[in-house]
Design a protein around this motif. Structure first.
Motif, PDB file in Angstrom:
ATOM      1  N   GLY A 184      24.923  54.338  64.157  1.00 54.03           N
ATOM      2  CA  GLY A 184      24.893  54.884  62.799  1.00 54.03           C
ATOM      3  C   GLY A 184      24.559  56.361  62.732  1.00 54.03           C
ATOM      4  N   GLN A 185      24.851  57.115  63.817  1.00 55.27           N
ATOM      5  CA  GLN A 185      24.562  58.547  63.857  1.00 55.27           C
ATOM      6  C   GLN A 185      25.868  59.329  63.808  1.00 55.27           C
ATOM      7  OE1 GLN A 185      21.092  59.253  63.903  1.00 55.27           O
ATOM      8  NE2 GLN A 185      21.168  57.023  63.672  1.00 55.27           N
ATOM      9  N   ILE A 186      26.044  60.140  62.789  1.00 55.90           N
ATOM     10  CA  ILE A 186      27.281  60.875  62.610  1.00 55.90           C
ATOM     11  C   ILE A 186      27.325  62.078  63.549  1.00 55.90           C
ATOM     12  CG2 ILE A 186      26.344  62.337  60.777  1.00 55.90           C
ATOM     13  CD1 ILE A 186      29.957  60.999  61.026  1.00 55.90           C
ATOM     14  N   SER A 187      28.520  62.434  64.017  1.00 51.59           N
ATOM     15  CA  SER A 187      28.708  63.643  64.814  1.00 51.59           C
ATOM     16  C   SER A 187      30.011  64.302  64.402  1.00 51.59           C
ATOM     17  CB  SER A 187      28.728  63.323  66.318  1.00 51.59           C
ATOM     18  OG  SER A 187      29.014  64.490  67.069  1.00 51.59           O
ATOM     19  N   LEU A 243      17.163  64.531  62.477  1.00 52.61           N
ATOM     20  CA  LEU A 243      17.736  64.672  61.139  1.00 52.61           C
ATOM     21  C   LEU A 243      18.500  63.420  60.752  1.00 52.61           C
ATOM     22  CD1 LEU A 243      19.097  68.302  61.623  1.00 52.61           C
ATOM     23  CD2 LEU A 243      16.928  67.626  60.584  1.00 52.61           C
ATOM     24  N   ARG A 244      18.739  63.272  59.456  1.00 56.26           N
ATOM     25  CA  ARG A 244      19.479  62.104  58.964  1.00 56.26           C
ATOM     26  C   ARG A 244      20.483  62.534  57.914  1.00 56.26           C
ATOM     27  NH1 ARG A 244      14.543  57.699  57.992  1.00 56.26           N
ATOM     28  NH2 ARG A 244      13.614  57.881  60.072  1.00 56.26           N
ATOM     29  N   GLY A 245      21.463  61.668  57.688  1.00 63.29           N
ATOM     30  CA  GLY A 245      22.419  61.875  56.611  1.00 63.29           C
ATOM     31  C   GLY A 245      23.203  63.168  56.760  1.00 63.29           C
ATOM     32  N   HIS A 246      23.348  63.881  55.629  1.00 67.61           N
ATOM     33  CA  HIS A 246      24.171  65.085  55.658  1.00 67.61           C
ATOM     34  C   HIS A 246      23.529  66.205  56.467  1.00 67.61           C
ATOM     35  CE1 HIS A 246      21.557  65.387  52.098  1.00 67.61           C
ATOM     36  NE2 HIS A 246      21.576  66.692  52.303  1.00 67.61           N
ATOM     37  N   TYR A 247      22.204  66.152  56.628  1.00 69.17           N
ATOM     38  CA  TYR A 247      21.556  67.153  57.479  1.00 69.17           C
ATOM     39  C   TYR A 247      21.989  66.983  58.936  1.00 69.17           C
ATOM     40  CZ  TYR A 247      18.513  67.969  53.469  1.00 69.17           C
ATOM     41  OH  TYR A 247      18.034  68.271  52.219  1.00 69.17           O
ATOM     42  N   LEU A 248      22.087  65.740  59.383  1.00 66.44           N
ATOM     43  CA  LEU A 248      22.565  65.474  60.742  1.00 66.44           C
ATOM     44  C   LEU A 248      24.016  65.902  60.892  1.00 66.44           C
ATOM     45  CD1 LEU A 248      22.297  64.255  63.568  1.00 66.44           C
ATOM     46  CD2 LEU A 248      22.793  62.009  62.575  1.00 66.44           C
ATOM     47  N   ALA A 249      24.838  65.612  59.884  1.00 59.24           N
ATOM     48  CA  ALA A 249      26.245  66.012  59.928  1.00 59.24           C
ATOM     49  C   ALA A 249      26.372  67.527  60.039  1.00 59.24           C
ATOM     50  CB  ALA A 249      26.974  65.505  58.687  1.00 59.24           C
ATOM     51  N   ALA A 309      24.122  69.620  61.241  1.00 57.71           N
ATOM     52  CA  ALA A 309      23.611  70.081  62.536  1.00 57.71           C
ATOM     53  C   ALA A 309      24.651  69.879  63.641  1.00 57.71           C
ATOM     54  CB  ALA A 309      22.326  69.350  62.880  1.00 57.71           C
ATOM     55  N   THR A 310      25.302  68.724  63.665  1.00 53.22           N
ATOM     56  CA  THR A 310      26.326  68.485  64.689  1.00 53.22           C
ATOM     57  C   THR A 310      27.542  69.366  64.454  1.00 53.22           C
ATOM     58  OG1 THR A 310      27.191  66.606  63.394  1.00 53.22           O
ATOM     59  CG2 THR A 310      25.582  66.115  65.121  1.00 53.22           C
ATOM     60  N   LEU A 311      27.851  69.628  63.195  1.00 57.67           N
ATOM     61  CA  LEU A 311      28.939  70.569  62.888  1.00 57.67           C
ATOM     62  C   LEU A 311      28.601  71.952  63.439  1.00 57.67           C
ATOM     63  CD1 LEU A 311      31.505  71.531  61.462  1.00 57.67           C
ATOM     64  CD2 LEU A 311      30.185  71.690  59.348  1.00 57.67           C
ATOM     65  N   GLY A 312      27.353  72.378  63.232  1.00 54.59           N
ATOM     66  CA  GLY A 312      26.926  73.675  63.754  1.00 54.59           C
ATOM     67  C   GLY A 312      26.999  73.736  65.267  1.00 54.59           C
ATOM     68  N   LEU A 313      26.632  72.638  65.932  1.00 56.13           N
ATOM     69  CA  LEU A 313      26.715  72.588  67.393  1.00 56.13           C
ATOM     70  C   LEU A 313      28.158  72.759  67.857  1.00 56.13           C
ATOM     71  CD1 LEU A 313      25.481  72.045  70.189  1.00 56.13           C
ATOM     72  CD2 LEU A 313      25.786  69.593  69.738  1.00 56.13           C
ATOM     73  N   GLY A 314      29.067  72.069  67.199  1.00 61.40           N
ATOM     74  CA  GLY A 314      30.478  72.191  67.558  1.00 61.40           C
ATOM     75  C   GLY A 314      30.995  73.602  67.351  1.00 61.40           C
ATOM     76  N   ILE A 315      30.573  74.249  66.260  1.00 63.46           N
ATOM     77  CA  ILE A 315      31.017  75.618  65.985  1.00 63.46           C
ATOM     78  C   ILE A 315      30.472  76.581  67.041  1.00 63.46           C
ATOM     79  CG2 ILE A 315      30.780  77.542  64.366  1.00 63.46           C
ATOM     80  CD1 ILE A 315      30.883  75.480  62.101  1.00 63.46           C
ATOM     81  N   ILE A 316      29.211  76.380  67.443  1.00 63.62           N
ATOM     82  CA  ILE A 316      28.622  77.241  68.483  1.00 63.62           C
ATOM     83  C   ILE A 316      29.420  77.140  69.779  1.00 63.62           C
ATOM     84  CG2 ILE A 316      26.609  77.515  69.985  1.00 63.62           C
ATOM     85  CD1 ILE A 316      24.879  76.720  67.563  1.00 63.62           C
TER      86      ILE A 316
END
Length: 308
Positions: free
Chosen positions: A51-54, A104-110, A112-119
């Protein structure tokens, strides 16, 4: 037993499908389906079971691709050694970033993982001395046990074997105590913690495993195509992967495979609508969430059980 039947059916389809593939174009599509399916089987462990979004998983795919490209092209490493080194390196990176991100959870986790991908994407673009930047770089061919995998038909069998291994590993994880902990975590993280489950540790584990799956497929894709650019780690690619999991069926290994089949073939069917793929993917994702919240394969299976 149901899982073994699914694995046997998948193996039978892989073995018999070449009878229906008339030329190399269809083999190419089948290879891409197999690679995407292998990757989303790993991603489904993270999204579907834990249940962890990436939204940045294509970044790990890109790191694996460039690890193989750089180690083989610049340093003369054997492709298998380069692939394993890439998997180890990506696994270490995923382990380092997992704990702070997965708090993090929910949209905050989304986000954060989006930021990781952009980096990761920006690093691959800007480090042009190593990666070639937007111009990309060529990748040597792939050899396995002294045999060069030189054409689409040979790659078909390599990819098919990789998919079967990925499904077997995923099923073993799901059926193990780790899998039960992941399902408990998905149901309620607080309840899982009350039951004595170290949720942080299991989230890190599944994040690392899914990242290693992505790295392995990235290496395979780099050698298969023979040329890569930073676009392999783009945001759109991450969205494609998540859409495959959601459409096929979260918390369903074979559902993830079905999602990969459908959404890898879709651009071939929509070739006349070039430039509108993102809109189509968005519509499919919205329709699935609204009308098939469990995904395609679990919904069909549930209805068949009712009618049966």
């Amino acid at each position: 037993m149901r899982r073994y039947r699914g694995l046997a059916l998948t193996a039978a389809i892989i073995a018999l499908l070449p009878l229906a593939l008339p030329n190399n174009y269809y083999y190419d599509v089948a290879v891409r389906i197999g690679m995407n399916a292998t990757m989303v089987v790993g991603l489904n462990l993270l999204i579907g079971y834990a249940g962890q979004i990436s939204l940045g998983h294509a970044g790990f795919f890109g790191l694996g691709a460039y690890a193989s490209a750089l180690l083989t092209a610049r340093y003369g490493w054997p492709p298998i050694a380069a692939m394993l080194a890439g998997m180890a390196g990506v696994g270490l990176i995923a382990f380092v970033v997992a704990r702070p991100i997965l708090r993090l959870r929910g949209h905050y986790l989304a986000m954060a993982t989006l930021g990781l991908g952009i980096i990761i994407y920006m690093v691959l673009v800007n480090e042009s001395a190593w990666t070639g930047g937007n111009d990309g770089m060529t990748v040597p061919g792939f050899s396995l046990l002294g045999v060069t995998v030189a054409n689409e038909r040979a790659w078909y069998w390599v990819t098919g074997a990789a998919l079967l291994v990925a499904i077997t590993l995923a099923n073993n994880i799901v059926d193990s105590p780790v899998g039960r902990a992941l399902r408990a975590l998905h149901g309620s993280e607080v309840a899982a913690q009350v039951a004595g489950i170290d949720t942080a540790r299991y989230k890190v584990k599944v994040f690392v495993v899914s990242a290693v799956f992505a790295s392995a497929v990235g290496s395979m894709m780099a050698h298969y195509i023979g040329f890569i650019t930073p676009q392999v780690s783009s945001f759109f690619h991450s969205i494609e992967l998540v859409t495959m999991v959601v459409v096929g069926g979260m918390a369903s290994t074979y559902g993830a495979v079905v999602g990969a089949v459908i959404l890898t073939m879709l651009p071939q069917l929509l070739s006349s609508f070039e430039g509108y793929e993102m809109i189509v993917f968005g519509l499919i994702l919205m329709g699935t969430v609204i009308f098939l919240p469990r995904g395609l394969l679990p919904t069909i299976a549930a209805r068949l059980r009712k009618t049966g």
